[in-house]
Design a protein around this motif. Structure first.
Motif, PDB file in Angstrom:
ATOM      1  N   UNK A  72      -0.469  11.241  -3.493  1.00 22.09           N
ATOM      2  CA  UNK A  72       0.754  10.943  -4.252  1.00 22.09           C
ATOM      3  C   UNK A  72       0.971   9.455  -4.504  1.00 22.09           C
ATOM      4  N   UNK A  73       0.058   8.608  -4.015  1.00 18.93           N
ATOM      5  CA  UNK A  73       0.168   7.179  -4.274  1.00 18.93           C
ATOM      6  C   UNK A  73       1.287   6.485  -3.543  1.00 18.93           C
ATOM      7  N   UNK A  74       1.875   7.147  -2.542  1.00 11.32           N
ATOM      8  CA  UNK A  74       2.962   6.543  -1.787  1.00 11.32           C
ATOM      9  C   UNK A  74       2.479   6.109  -0.401  1.00 11.32           C
TER      10      UNK A  74
ATOM     11  N   UNK B  86      -7.013  -6.129   1.344  1.00 12.49           N
ATOM     12  CA  UNK B  86      -5.864  -6.003   0.464  1.00 12.49           C
ATOM     13  C   UNK B  86      -4.711  -6.872   0.944  1.00 12.49           C
ATOM     14  N   UNK B  87      -3.853  -7.224  -0.010  1.00 12.31           N
ATOM     15  CA  UNK B  87      -2.620  -7.902   0.350  1.00 12.31           C
ATOM     16  C   UNK B  87      -1.702  -6.923   1.081  1.00 12.31           C
ATOM     17  N   UNK B  88      -0.723  -7.457   1.718  1.00 14.03           N
ATOM     18  CA  UNK B  88       0.229  -6.648   2.466  1.00 14.03           C
ATOM     19  C   UNK B  88       0.875  -5.620   1.541  1.00 14.03           C
TER      20      UNK B  88
ATOM     21  N   UNK C  94      -2.002 -13.758 -11.768  1.00 12.32           N
ATOM     22  CA  UNK C  94      -1.525 -12.472 -12.247  1.00 12.32           C
ATOM     23  C   UNK C  94      -0.399 -11.907 -11.419  1.00 12.32           C
ATOM     24  N   UNK C  95      -0.107 -12.525 -10.272  1.00 10.81           N
ATOM     25  CA  UNK C  95       0.998 -12.076  -9.428  1.00 10.81           C
ATOM     26  C   UNK C  95       2.307 -12.647  -9.950  1.00 10.81           C
ATOM     27  N   UNK C  96       3.361 -11.858  -9.819  1.00  8.65           N
ATOM     28  CA  UNK C  96       4.689 -12.285 -10.235  1.00  8.65           C
ATOM     29  C   UNK C  96       5.219 -13.346  -9.273  1.00  8.65           C
ATOM     30  N   UNK C  97       5.711 -14.461  -9.807  1.00  7.39           N
ATOM     31  CA  UNK C  97       6.202 -15.551  -8.958  1.00  7.39           C
ATOM     32  C   UNK C  97       7.500 -15.206  -8.248  1.00  7.39           C
TER      33      UNK C  97
ATOM     34  N   UNK D  54       4.442   1.584  -5.916  1.00  8.26           N
ATOM     35  CA  UNK D  54       4.547   1.300  -7.339  1.00  8.26           C
ATOM     36  C   UNK D  54       5.865   0.605  -7.635  1.00  8.26           C
ATOM     37  N   UNK D  55       5.863  -0.259  -8.660  1.00  3.59           N
ATOM     38  CA  UNK D  55       7.086  -0.951  -9.045  1.00  3.59           C
ATOM     39  C   UNK D  55       7.883  -0.103 -10.037  1.00  3.59           C
ATOM     40  N   UNK D  56       8.947  -0.666 -10.565  1.00  3.00           N
ATOM     41  CA  UNK D  56       9.831   0.082 -11.454  1.00  3.00           C
ATOM     42  C   UNK D  56       9.134   0.517 -12.736  1.00  3.00           C
ATOM     43  N   UNK D  57       8.021  -0.156 -13.084  1.00  2.14           N
ATOM     44  CA  UNK D  57       7.260   0.202 -14.282  1.00  2.14           C
ATOM     45  C   UNK D  57       6.050   1.072 -13.946  1.00  2.14           C
ATOM     46  N   UNK D  58       6.010   1.574 -12.702  1.00  3.19           N
ATOM     47  CA  UNK D  58       4.937   2.440 -12.206  1.00  3.19           C
ATOM     48  C   UNK D  58       3.592   1.726 -12.121  1.00  3.19           C
ATOM     49  N   UNK D  59       3.630   0.407 -12.010  1.00  2.00           N
ATOM     50  CA  UNK D  59       2.401  -0.345 -11.768  1.00  2.00           C
ATOM     51  C   UNK D  59       2.047  -0.270 -10.286  1.00  2.00           C
ATOM     52  N   UNK D  60       0.757  -0.141  -9.998  1.00  2.00           N
ATOM     53  CA  UNK D  60       0.273  -0.020  -8.620  1.00  2.00           C
ATOM     54  C   UNK D  60       0.305  -1.382  -7.951  1.00  2.00           C
ATOM     55  N   UNK D  61       1.054  -1.500  -6.842  1.00  4.54           N
ATOM     56  CA  UNK D  61       1.258  -2.815  -6.232  1.00  4.54           C
ATOM     57  C   UNK D  61       0.105  -3.302  -5.355  1.00  4.54           C
ATOM     58  N   UNK D  62      -0.520  -2.454  -4.526  1.00  3.47           N
ATOM     59  CA  UNK D  62      -1.570  -2.982  -3.636  1.00  3.47           C
ATOM     60  C   UNK D  62      -2.650  -3.722  -4.411  1.00  3.47           C
TER      61      UNK D  62
END
Length: 528
Positions: free
Chosen positions: A497-499, A421-423, A172-175, A429-437
């Motif tokens: 704030x999720x940052x 968690x991963x680093x 599910x991770x982006x290559x 959040x990415x450009x599409x506001x998806x939560x990265x952690x």
């Protein structure tokens, strides 16, 4: 929830006296440690029984680890358009070398907004090839662009297509690139097993995205020997025709000109990730995750070693060993167990947590958990290195790292859940506001379990109390011997704030203050 437990001891090593001061109590405790062998034997039996019965945190970790194994698919099927060509229009940017012959992990850390190529070149750098890496005759390369990542290899001037040998891990991770944030791209070069891997974040089994096993399908020693001969230039410990291997990073000129590899951009807060070097090379490749659970090396047996449930104390990084030796015999209720106190500290703490108006209950109205510091800081850690933490039911920490320090955690009372968690990159959040952690694993740790963390292993986590009683842990931190930064903050994901934010490790109380207050509250509870 269990109720208070009060007990008088008739065979205590020291006379229990309510007025005993801390110095006398400490002396009695030390005498008890020096003369008590039964305690060590009981602990040894507990460990052996748990290993046999599988009834502890480490066995839970192993069983859930097996469930985390992900399936793979051949690159030739998933991405049939990928061939043996690499990135175009990239030029030489940086050079490094292995710390051990043809083995280790190479970390590329930065805001890479355009494609890059990371090469292991079987020879020295030639400046004439700075604008065209394909002029080298023998190399293995990792290519990363916006959509994907792939390997290529050139042996004695001949390209070899690796797509049929490359496994894509279904995760599910982006290559490809995370172009808008600072993150880590890693390449594991396993000389002895003839395996190369690629992933993002911390180098772990759970973050691996690509695998090429050059001995895949080999079932006999003879066939393995032939494979080793075939690929000896890339994986042989000695090859007479091979000169010293060099690590070369190629990037696009336009990305180089931006100078944004580790810049703190608008909306970001400076974290440890902004301080890391663009290229770091470690000696050991990724073969398998070490266990996050620690067992004293004196308790190792043939069976325990074989089961692989633990990292032994003798195997810990030097900074972790210092912390381990200092905290391993810490106990929350030690004074009661020895007869020095007639009250369990755990009962007094629970009373203060649960009683309206009591010290810990009042403090917890504005925070999730408590930090009680012990001793003084001497500049060898972020803040004071030894911290007792209280976790009421339902408490959780934010997702956070520890400034890439070494650390030890011992569960003194109750149960804690660790979510690894991963680093965390420079933006949550990415450009599409998806939560990265991304939570890579979670496991429970029980009373007397000991966990460790280092700059590379289990560094970012979230602790949670999912039980119906409070939990107490002793958490210890120390800068790694090779730490040239000594970041004095913990970076965390702000729940509001999720940052990404950071804080200097603080204290709610000293241990002496807390101990006196909760014992006084316990003594005065009947008068209310």
């Amino acid at each position: 929830m269990s109720g208070p437990r009060v007990r008088r001891r008739t065979n205590a090593p020291a006379q229990a006296q309510p007025g005993m001061n801390e110095q006398d109590a400490a002396s009695a405790i030390q005498a008890w440690f020096n003369g008590n062998e039964t305690r060590s034997k009981l602990e040894e039996n507990r460990v052996i029984n748990n290993v046999e019965k599988g009834a502890n945190g480490p066995s839970t970790y192993r069983s859930t680890s097996n469930l985390r194994r992900r399936s793979t698919i051949k690159m030739s099927k998933a991405l049939p358009s990928v061939g043996q060509e690499g990135n175009e229009s990239v030029v030489f940017f940086a050079e490094d070398k292995f710390n051990a012959s043809l083995k280790g992990i190479i970390d590329i850390q930065g805001r890479m907004s355009e494609p890059f190529t990371l090469m292991v070149n079987l020879g020295p750098r030639n400046p004439q090839n700075d604008s065209d890496y394909t002029k080298y005759s023998s190399y293995l390369a990792l290519h990363v662009d916006h959509q994907k990542a792939w390997f290529s290899i050139k042996r004695n001037g001949m390209q070899v297509n690796l797509t049929d040998m490359t496994d894509i891990v279904v995760s599910g991770m982006h290559l490809g690139l995370d172009a808008d944030t600072i993150t880590t791209y890693w390449l594991s070069y396993d000389r002895d097993n003839m395996i190369i891997k690629y992933g993002k974040g911390y180098a772990m089994e759970e973050t691996t995205l690509l695998i090429v096993d050059f001995s895949e399908g080999v079932t006999t020693a003879e066939r393995l020997a032939r494979k080793r001969t075939q690929w000896s230039a890339f994986f042989g410990i000695y090859d007479p025709d091979r000169k010293a291997a060099t690590i070369l990073l190629y990037r696009t000129p336009s990305d180089i000109e931006k100078h944004e590899e580790n810049v703190v951009k608008k909306g970001e807060i400076a974290g440890f990730i902004h301080m890391e070097a663009l290229i770091e090379v470690r000696k050991q490749p990724l073969v398998a995750n070490p266990s996050p659970f620690v067992l004293d090396a004196t308790k190792a047996t043939l069976n325990i070693i074989d089961k692989g449930l633990y990292t032994f104390s003798s195997e810990l990084p030097p900074a972790c060993k210092v912390l381990y030796d200092t905290m391993i015999k810490c106990e929350l209720d030690l004074e009661f167990e020895m007869g020095v106190s007639e009250v369990r500290l755990s009962d007094a703490v629970r009373y203060s947590i649960n009683t309206e108006g009591a010290l810990l209950n009042t403090t917890l109205k504005t925070k999730s958990y408590l930090r009680i510091t012990m001793g003084k800081g001497r500049g060898e850690s972020p803040g004071i290195p030894y911290v007792l933490e209280f976790w009421p039911p339902g408490a959780r920490s934010p997702i956070h790292n520890h400034g890439a320090v070494c650390g030890m955690i011992k569960i003194l009372f109750g149960t804690i859940q660790n979510g690894t968690f991963n680093k965390v990159p420079s933006t949550v959040t990415d450009s599409k506001k998806n939560f990265r952690p991304q939570e890579l694993m979670k496991f429970d740790a029980y009373k007397d379990d000991v966990l460790w963390l280092s700059p590379e292993w289990y560094q970012t986590h979230q602790l949670r109390n999912v039980s119906n009683d409070f939990c107490a842990t002793v958490n210890c931190y120390r800068y790694d011997e090779n730490d040239q930064i000594q970041w004095n903050l913990f970076d965390f994901v702000n729940d509001q704030n999720g940052e990404v934010g950071n804080f200097f490790p603080n204290t709610d109380f000293t241990f002496g203050e807390m101990r006196k207050a909760v014992f006084d509250e316990w003594a005065n509870r009947m008068s209310k």
